[in-house]
Design an enzyme around this catalytic site. Structure first.
Site, PDB file in Angstrom:
ATOM      1  N   TRP A 235       0.681  -1.085  -0.014  1.00 52.81           N
ATOM      2  CA  TRP A 235      -0.179  -0.035  -0.098  1.00 52.81           C
ATOM      3  C   TRP A 235       0.858   1.252  -0.040  1.00 52.81           C
ATOM      4  CZ3 TRP A 235      -4.205  -0.778  -2.239  1.00 52.81           C
ATOM      5  CH2 TRP A 235      -5.161  -1.699  -1.951  1.00 52.81           C
TER       6      TRP A 235
ATOM      7  N   ASP B 189      -2.061   6.548   6.158  1.00 54.22           N
ATOM      8  CA  ASP B 189      -3.077   5.615   5.778  1.00 54.22           C
ATOM      9  C   ASP B 189      -3.347   4.580   6.882  1.00 54.22           C
ATOM     10  OD1 ASP B 189      -4.402   3.671   4.617  1.00 54.22           O
ATOM     11  OD2 ASP B 189      -3.184   3.332   2.874  1.00 54.22           O
TER      12      ASP B 189
ATOM     13  N   LYS C 284     -13.053  -1.695   5.899  1.00 51.36           N
ATOM     14  CA  LYS C 284     -12.057  -2.675   6.601  1.00 51.36           C
ATOM     15  C   LYS C 284     -12.544  -2.708   8.113  1.00 51.36           C
ATOM     16  CE  LYS C 284      -8.777  -3.014   3.271  1.00 51.36           C
ATOM     17  NZ  LYS C 284      -7.989  -2.118   2.266  1.00 51.36           N
TER      18      LYS C 284
HETATM   19  C1  LIG Z   1      -7.488  -1.590   1.368  1.00 50.42           C
HETATM   20  C2  LIG Z   1      -6.530  -0.678   1.570  1.00 50.42           C
HETATM   21  C3  LIG Z   1      -6.259   0.680   0.640  1.00 50.42           C
HETATM   22  C4  LIG Z   1      -7.171   0.606  -0.484  1.00 50.42           C
HETATM   23  O1  LIG Z   1      -8.481   1.080  -0.111  1.00 50.42           O
HETATM   24  P1  LIG Z   1      -9.547   1.539  -1.230  1.00 50.42           P
HETATM   25  O2  LIG Z   1     -10.615   1.977  -0.255  1.00 50.42           O
HETATM   26  O3  LIG Z   1      -9.903   0.143  -1.857  1.00 50.42           O
HETATM   27  O4  LIG Z   1      -8.740   2.275  -2.075  1.00 50.42           O
HETATM   28  C5  LIG Z   1      -5.162   1.469   0.830  1.00 50.42           C
HETATM   29  N1  LIG Z   1      -4.260   1.412   1.909  1.00 50.42           N
HETATM   30  C6  LIG Z   1      -4.520   0.238   2.917  1.00 50.42           C
HETATM   31  C7  LIG Z   1      -3.673   0.071   4.100  1.00 50.42           C
HETATM   32  C8  LIG Z   1      -5.416  -0.749   2.732  1.00 50.42           C
HETATM   33  O5  LIG Z   1      -5.576  -1.580   3.664  1.00 50.42           O
END
Ligand SMILES: *Cc1c(COP(=O)(O)O)cnc(C)c1O
Length: 363
Positions: free
Chosen positions: A100, A172, A196
């Site tokens: 990521w 993030d 998530k």
């Molecule tokens: C799932 C995830 C993403 C991507 O998320 P989207 O909402 O599908 O764009 C980005 N960063 C992390 C750490 C993730 O787990």
């Protein structure tokens, strides 16, 4: 058969929340309309979005000088929005911790006028640890330092944040938001896709310190934090139903005892699984012990055929989505806040039985 869903995202939601959504589905609070049918400008809906924000502020202890934005486009759009709003004509610093972080780095590089510098990386060991970052590595003129607090695929996480000095940390937090003990005031910006640890897909949370809101308009109003903040996330139609589900999840978390309790439970659940892996002669964790994730736990047998067998047998008895990400292989248990402790207990028992049958000591 009880099904336990180990999906990395979209992921399991609390049954209680789903039931409440079901109860209110056709008739939200006597309106004879579904939340899905409410105008985002109606007072009924206004209560939902305001309540969602208030609950989140309370759960995370978000200070008043931070804005909470309910956006769309996933965490992935934030990979572009952040440099676009904050780093044009400046430097953006990154720690490369895995899949990521890499995507965030690559998206920032595509924004004209942004200088991207990767100051640390754990690529040398296939992203199995969090690299050390010290203050002297950080150019104090940089717009921000970007980190991925939890790498969902690799299964590594920051136990402690780096000291970035005056440079704001932008994070993030998609896969460990509300399952950690970070303090919001240690970040300039926090963002997370909802699918998530929060709720349904379609919603992205952004928590941004007000002084970081861009002063110059960005070329597209939808991509402009200032526009989104000035319009309280209602510049256009937000992901109304996903915000409603997030609100229900925040209520559920509050009733559970808040973030302190969800963090405690995350530790209990993860420990149970790591203890099983560590005491096993069959299963191994590919990740450095100090940096192990509480929410995404990869494990392997070291034998791809055996891994496959494990996943197939597990699925046959109701353990869904245990297959590791295609880039890592093996297994991965994603156990966000809504994942029940009983599910881990059941998995651990299953692993022990599998080891008796197929492990080194097997007959
Ligand atoms: C799932 C995830 C993403 C991507 O998320 P989207 O909402 O599908 O764009 C980005 N960063 C992390 C750490 C993730 O787990």
């Amino acid at each position: 058969m009880t099904v336990y869903n180990f999906s990395a995202g979209p992921a399991v939601l609390p049954k209680k929340v789903l039931k409440q959504a079901q109860n209110e589905f056709l008739d939200y609070r006597g309106s004879e309309m579904s939340v899905m049918e409410l105008s985002h400008r109606s007072s009924l809906y206004d209560d939902i979005i305001k309540e969602a924000e208030a609950l989140l502020r309370n759960l995370m202890g978000i200070p008043d000088n931070y804005k909470v934005l309910f956006l769309q486009g996933g965490a992935s759009l934030q990979f572009s929005m952040l440099p676009l709003n904050l780093a044009i004509g400046k430097k953006a610093l990154f720690v490369n911790t895995g899949a990521w972080a890499k995507k965030a780095i690559s998206a920032a590089k595509q924004v004209p006028g942004v200088e991207v510098e990767v100051i640390a990386s754990s690529e040398d060991k296939n992203f199995t640890y969090i690299p050390t970052v010290t203050k002297d590595m950080i150019d104090q003129t940089a717009a921000y330092l970007h980190i991925t607090t939890n790498e969902t695929i690799g299964g590594i996480t920051y136990q402690n944040l780096p000291d970035a000095g005056e440079v704001p940390i932008v994070a993030d937090m998609s896969s460990n938001i509300l399952a950690n003990d970070y303090r919001v005031e240690d970040f300039g910006v926090i963002y997370a896709g909802a699918q998530k640890n929060i709720g349904a897909a379609g919603l992205t949370l952004v928590i941004i310190r007000e002084d970081l809101l861009n002063n110059k308009p960005v070329f597209a109003p939808m991509l402009d934090y200032r526009v989104q903040a000035d319009n309280d996330s209602l510049y256009n139609t937000p992901a109304t139903y996903s915000i409603y589900i997030a609100k229900l999840v925040f209520e559920w978390l509050k009733d559970m005892g808040g973030q302190r309790e969800s963090y405690r439970l995350a530790q209990v659940k993860a420990k149970l699984l790591y203890d099983t892996i560590d005491s096993s002669t069959l299963f191994k964790s590919p990740v450095s012990k100090e940096d192990r994730s509480l929410t995404n736990i990869p494990f392997i047998t070291g034998d791809a055929v055996l891994d496959k067998q494990f996943i197939a047998k597990a699925e046959a008895v109701g353990f869904e989505n245990l297959k590791g990400h295609r880039s890592v292989g093996g297994m991965r248990a994603s156990i966000y806040n809504a994942f029940p402790l009983e599910g881990i207990q059941a998995l651990v028992e299953f692993m022990n039985n599998f080891e008796l049958e197929y492990g080194n000591g097997a007959k």
